[in-house]
Structures are given as structure tokens and as C-alpha cells.
Design an enzyme around this catalytic site. Sequence first.
Site, mmCIF file in Angstrom:
data_model
loop_
_atom_site.group_PDB
_atom_site.id
_atom_site.type_symbol
_atom_site.label_atom_id
_atom_site.label_comp_id
_atom_site.label_asym_id
_atom_site.label_seq_id
_atom_site.Cartn_x
_atom_site.Cartn_y
_atom_site.Cartn_z
ATOM 1 C CB SER A 82 3.070 1.998 -60.432
ATOM 2 O OG SER A 82 3.756 1.598 -59.281
ATOM 3 C CB CYS A 126 10.158 -4.087 -60.549
ATOM 4 S SG CYS A 126 11.353 -2.895 -59.919
ATOM 5 C CB THR A 182 11.582 1.045 -66.784
ATOM 6 O OG1 THR A 182 11.804 0.077 -65.764
ATOM 7 C CG2 THR A 182 10.873 2.247 -66.199
ATOM 8 C CB THR A 210 8.934 9.847 -66.863
ATOM 9 O OG1 THR A 210 9.268 8.494 -66.531
ATOM 10 C CG2 THR A 210 10.158 10.716 -66.702
HETATM 11 C C1 LIG Z 1 11.097 6.726 -60.670
HETATM 12 C C2 LIG Z 1 10.222 5.628 -61.206
HETATM 13 C C3 LIG Z 1 9.688 4.679 -60.323
HETATM 14 C C4 LIG Z 1 8.883 3.643 -60.783
HETATM 15 N N1 LIG Z 1 8.351 2.737 -59.904
HETATM 16 C C5 LIG Z 1 7.523 1.766 -60.347
HETATM 17 C C6 LIG Z 1 6.897 0.857 -59.450
HETATM 18 O O1 LIG Z 1 7.050 0.930 -58.235
HETATM 19 N N2 LIG Z 1 6.096 -0.111 -59.966
HETATM 20 C C7 LIG Z 1 5.858 -0.214 -61.316
HETATM 21 O O2 LIG Z 1 5.114 -1.100 -61.725
HETATM 22 N N3 LIG Z 1 6.415 0.640 -62.181
HETATM 23 C C8 LIG Z 1 7.243 1.624 -61.734
HETATM 24 N N4 LIG Z 1 7.802 2.506 -62.642
HETATM 25 C C9 LIG Z 1 7.527 2.361 -64.075
HETATM 26 C C10 LIG Z 1 6.411 3.286 -64.530
HETATM 27 O O3 LIG Z 1 5.209 3.004 -63.873
HETATM 28 C C11 LIG Z 1 6.206 3.160 -66.049
HETATM 29 O O4 LIG Z 1 5.889 1.831 -66.351
HETATM 30 C C12 LIG Z 1 7.429 3.559 -66.852
HETATM 31 O O5 LIG Z 1 8.102 4.624 -66.254
HETATM 32 C C13 LIG Z 1 7.097 3.922 -68.299
HETATM 33 O O6 LIG Z 1 6.211 5.023 -68.381
HETATM 34 P P1 LIG Z 1 6.699 6.565 -68.535
HETATM 35 O O7 LIG Z 1 7.691 6.570 -69.647
HETATM 36 O O8 LIG Z 1 5.460 7.321 -68.811
HETATM 37 O O9 LIG Z 1 7.328 6.919 -67.241
HETATM 38 C C14 LIG Z 1 8.609 3.549 -62.177
HETATM 39 C C15 LIG Z 1 9.140 4.508 -63.051
HETATM 40 C C16 LIG Z 1 9.922 5.545 -62.590
HETATM 41 C C17 LIG Z 1 10.469 6.550 -63.566
#
Ligand SMILES: Cc1cc2nc3c(=O)[nH]c(=O)nc-3n(C[C@H](O)[C@H](O)[C@H](O)COP(=O)(O)O)c2cc1C
Lengths: 303, 258
Positions: free
Chosen positions: A21, A130, A193, A266
Site C-alpha cells: 500500500s 500509519c 513503516t 519502496t
Molecule cells: C511513500 C509511501 C507511502 C505509504 N503509504 C501507505 C499507506 O497508505 N498505507 C499503508 O498501510 N502503508 C503505507 N506505506 C507503508 C508500506 O506499505 C510498507 O508497509 C512499508 O513501506 C515497508 O515496506 P517497504 O520497505 O517494502 O517499502 C507507505 C510507504 C511509503 C514508502
Amino acid sequence: MVDLEVKIGGITLKNPVTTASGCFGYGLEYTDFLDISRLGAIFTKATTGEPREGNPSPRMAETPMGMINSVGLQNKGVDHFIEHIYPHLSAYDTHFIVNVSGSTVEEYVEVASKIDVLEKIPGIELNISCPNVKEGGMVFGTDPVSARKVIRAVREAYHKTLIVKLSPNVTSIKDFALIAQEEGADSVSLINTLLAMAIDAERRKPLIARITGGLSGPAVKPIALRMVWEVAQAVEIPVIGLGGISSATDVIEFMLAGATAVQVGTANFIDPAISLKILEGIIDYMERHGFSSVKELTGALEI
Amino acid sequence: MNQIIGKKRIEDLEVTGNKWLNEDYFVLTLRSEEILPDIRAGQFTQVKVEGSPETFLRRPISFYDVHPSSREIRLLIRKAGAGTKRLSALNKGEKVNMIYPLGRPFSLLEGNRFLLVGGGVGLAPLYLLGKELHRAGKEIVFLFGFRSAGQLFDLSQFKDLGELYLTTEDGSKGEKGLVTGHPVMEQGWDAIYTCGPEPMMKVIAAVAAEKGVPCEASLETLMGCGFGACLCCAVETVHGMQRACVEGPVFNTKELLW
Ligand SMILES: Cc1cc2nc3c(=O)[nH]c(=O)nc-3n(C[C@H](O)[C@H](O)[C@H](O)COP(=O)(O)O)c2cc1C
Ligand SMILES: Cc1cc2nc3c(=O)[nH]c(=O)nc-3n(C[C@H](O)[C@H](O)[C@H](O)COP(=O)(O)OP(=O)(O)OC[C@H]3O[C@@H](n4cnc5c(N)ncnc54)[C@H](O)[C@@H]3O)c2cc1C
Ligand code: FES
């Protein structure tokens, strides 16, 4: 041919590779780069009851092997989603799972109920994690009492597959996974995050307008992996692992730690076609190691 | 491997030239194996920087020049930090992975006399824009500001397209001061296009607004993805938060709340 199918609640995914997401828009932003129908599922950007503008800029900072974002829950609201985005999704042969967010229990329930009736949406991911909003969001995901309350209320209102997305910003993430399981969630996804901060020393100012934001990318992977391991030990329901995944090897590691499926976040920003390369890499790994079903990888860590 | 599906591409381009113009600026020339897509002034590419561990995300760079016949594009880059430093060290024959073309280009505004105001590396998209406007038979004038003569480089290719005025902050070349104080700003223009430091663009937008002249500015917003997926590049506009990478980077300045 290896068997890549996995099940999350009532949803059969054609393979365990999905996109996270907030990192994949509604999938439509990526159609120039890859055939999104080949993905196991797509988790949409957070959807709230009312439209939201999100946070002021700057909303991001680059950090070693990762980034901090404070987008906030910018989205046009659930009604806009239903009217303007949902109709486009049926063109694709994958599952769209809506990331549901809100500031109050009522808002979560309202969004979940409106999504419940959408035929093409087989499940929701309840975002109680979030870190980028003042009210709601992570507050629900870091307090056991609030977490239970919102999951229970949404479970009553929502009849399809319910995935609860957990916050890593807690002392014991498995406690929250257990609460989700007790309240009838079909699955948990983790991690969202990590609350983080970046400073410009020269200007003596925070790099992000809201001062703090959420860290993602390879920098968080070892933490995410440990948390997936802890949660998978504690619950019966399937675990969806994410946090820093950028390669097939990363996915294998998450599955060995106990994940049934994974989300790529990401990493899509750097290579928008990475999810399918990862899928190819998983198949290659399975062939090399003689696995016929990807399910055999889940929890197969040898200790 | 190149994936060319639809309008935006992810592609490995070959470095065919890399040349310093002065201490800080260099021009990177890259060639595609394929026919180039339609690339318009103001659009940009997201460049992947290999071999720079500090550089995690791609780097947005505007198109400086495009040569469809040789399938070459040129980027004018200022060495800002680790990522651009690594790009400056690329050798001929090396491959660079790019996502392009991205973003909303400058539009062809009504009228015949246009002022193009650039500051520093903000000149980059104005050259391609100058070519487009020149080809459309428009009269164009460039007004460029630099910190000092040391930042200058050979601007003759701009002069082939139109008149050029210069300012430097220390007066070491051209008029002393900022572009915003240059008398050419006061002439009657049908539209003003600008790219450069935000404080400069704000003043130009204010002058344009005062005179009722349409003005477009190309913003340099931090970007996560560059293709509309992350919402990290949000810019406040009269239409709400918009993505600099999709609804921008070029905005009509009367839409910006900055
Ligand atoms: C720019 C950005 C926007 C995100 N928006 C959401 C969101 O709207 N809802 C959500 O549950 N997680 C959101 N996340 C978190 C990601 O879904 C994920 O949990 C987190 O980035 C860790 O995974 P990654 O390291 O592979 O990015 C967001 C992450 C990023 C970087
Ligand atoms: C649409 C767009 C078009 C651009 N076109 C060009 C171009 O044609 N030529 C060119 O040289 N540069 C251009 N830039 C700016 C360029 O992207 C940055 O200078 C570059 O990302 C810096 O990377 P770095 O790793 O070298 O420096 P970093 O170490 O990341 O940063 C060094 C310094 O540059 C600043 N910086 C970082 N990213 C940006 C950014 N996106 N915009 C402005 N400052 C930034 C940082 O705050 C820091 O002070 C453009 C930016 C955008 C958004
Ligand atoms: S940089 Fe990701 S949406 Fe603009």
C-alpha cells in the site's frame, strides 16, 4: 511447473508476490512498466471516509538504504474510489485489496462497509499503523485496547477477507497479531513503516515538514524479518511479510521466517518492474532447491 | 534488458559523451537503441545511479536537448551531491538506466514574444523549450542568472535561438544583481517561462501576475518515484495537493500556492 498458489483467508493468490500500500498507487500507475495482472495481488493506497490532502511538503527524505515519508493518508476518499477508480480495476486479472484507514472507529467501519459490497474487491487491509497522521492510524495500532476495538467493529461490518496491518512501533508486535487473530482477522501483514527522523545539520532544520515520518526500504528489512518470525511463531492465521523487500532472496527469507505471502513496497520506486523480476527469481530458487509448491517455503527455516 | 511497453519506458541508455562545462556543470549525452519517444521541454527522466551507495533513489533530471535522428538525449547536470557526482564520472560506453519521459511539459502559450528566465542549472529545460518555440516561429529572449562568472559556460547554442541577457550576483559578467531586477523583465511579454531556484521563480511569478502575463514555472521538488505512485512530491495548488511528477513539474504559476 512449480505451484505458486497461496491462500490468504478466502483469497487464492496466483503467487505470493503482491505490492504494498502507498507504493503502487492503484496499480494503474504501473501499467506502462509491467503486466500487473501477473501479480498475486495489489494493495491500494490508503482509503479514508473523506478526501484527505495529506501532509505539507517536504514529505520525504532519503536515508541510508531507505527513505522516510510523511505523505499522510492523502487520498480522494472512499466514494471517489468507488466511482472513479474501482470501475477501471476489472480490466486486470489480479486481486485488488483496499487499504482502509481512518481517524475514528466509525470512519474505519464506514469505509469497510462501503468496500464490502464491491464484487471485485475480495479483501481489505486494515491500516492501524500509519505513523503519519495525528489522529487514528498508528494510535490504533500501538494501543491494545484501541486495536481490539477497531478490529472488532470492522470485523462485524466486513464480511470478506480481513487483513490487519501491524505497526512495528511497539514493544511486542506479536501481542497485536494475537489480538487481530482473536478478533477474527483472516491474516496480518507487517511491517508498516518505522517512526523515524532526518535532520539537515547545515541548516539545523528537520528534512521533513512534519519533523518525523516513516522509514522504509532495505534499511528496515532485518527488523521486519525478525518481526515476521516472532508473529508467525505466535499466530495460526497466515502472515504477509513486508519491509525492505528488493529481491527474490529477500522474499525467500521472509517466507522461511513464516510469511505466506509478501508485499513489495519502496523497491517499486527504483525499479517499477521489480515485482515480476522477484517472481521469476522465486521460481528459479524453487527449481534449484527442488520445491514443487511455494507453500513448502513458509516457515521452512532450519534451526 | 529494456522493457518498452506503453508510453513511459525503463531503458538502459548508452553514454556517448560526458563533458564538463565548468567546475560544477557537465553535459551527459546518452543514446537509445530504440527510436526515441516524443519528448517535450519540461519533461524529465528518473536516472538510476549505480555505484554510489549513498544514492538510494533515482535522480530526476530534465531534458536539456533531444536529437531524434541520432537517438540521443542530453542532460545538463549540476554536481550537487553524491548522485550527480557519480553521474559526472560516467564513461563512454557505460549504460545508464532511465525511466522516461515523465511529467507535464511546458505548454505553448498564446502569443509571439516569450521571455525564458533561468537561474543556474534551471537553464536546462529552457534550451529544449527555446528550440520548440523557435521552431514554432516565436520570438524568444533568454534571461539567465548565475552566481558568478565561474558558473558560466558557452551559451552560444542559446544565442542561435534568440537574444540572451545575463546577470551575475557579483557583477563578474553581464548585469550585476539578480535576474528579477533586469530591465528586460519590464518589457511587454506574451508569456514568461521560468526554471531555477524557487525564490527566483516566485518573484518572476509575482511580476508576471502583476502585469497579467501568463507564466509557467518548472519546480524542483524532491521525488520518491517520479511516476505518480508515492505522493511524496506533493505541491500545494489551487486544485489541492498535486504531484510534481505528473501534474507538474511545470505549473502555471497562478495555480501554485507557494
Ligand atoms: C511513500 C509511501 C507511502 C505509504 N503509504 C501507505 C499507506 O497508505 N498505507 C499503508 O498501510 N502503508 C503505507 N506505506 C507503508 C508500506 O506499505 C510498507 O508497509 C512499508 O513501506 C515497508 O515496506 P517497504 O520497505 O517494502 O517499502 C507507505 C510507504 C511509503 C514508502
Ligand atoms: C523535475 C526535476 C528536474 C530536475 N532537473 C535537473 C537538471 O536538469 N539538472 C540538474 O542538475 N538537476 C536537476 N534537478 C535536481 C536534481 O534532481 C538534484 O540536484 C539531484 O537529485 C541531487 O542528487 P545528488 O545525489 O547529487 O545530491 P544529494 O546528495 O541528494 O543532494 C545534494 C543537495 O541537492 C539538493 N537536492 C537533492 N535533490 C534535489 C532536488 N530534487 N531538487 C533540488 N535540489 C535537490 C539537496 O537538498 C542537497 O542540498 C531536477 C529536479 C527535479 C525534481
Ligand atoms: S514522486 Fe512519486 S508521486 Fe511524484
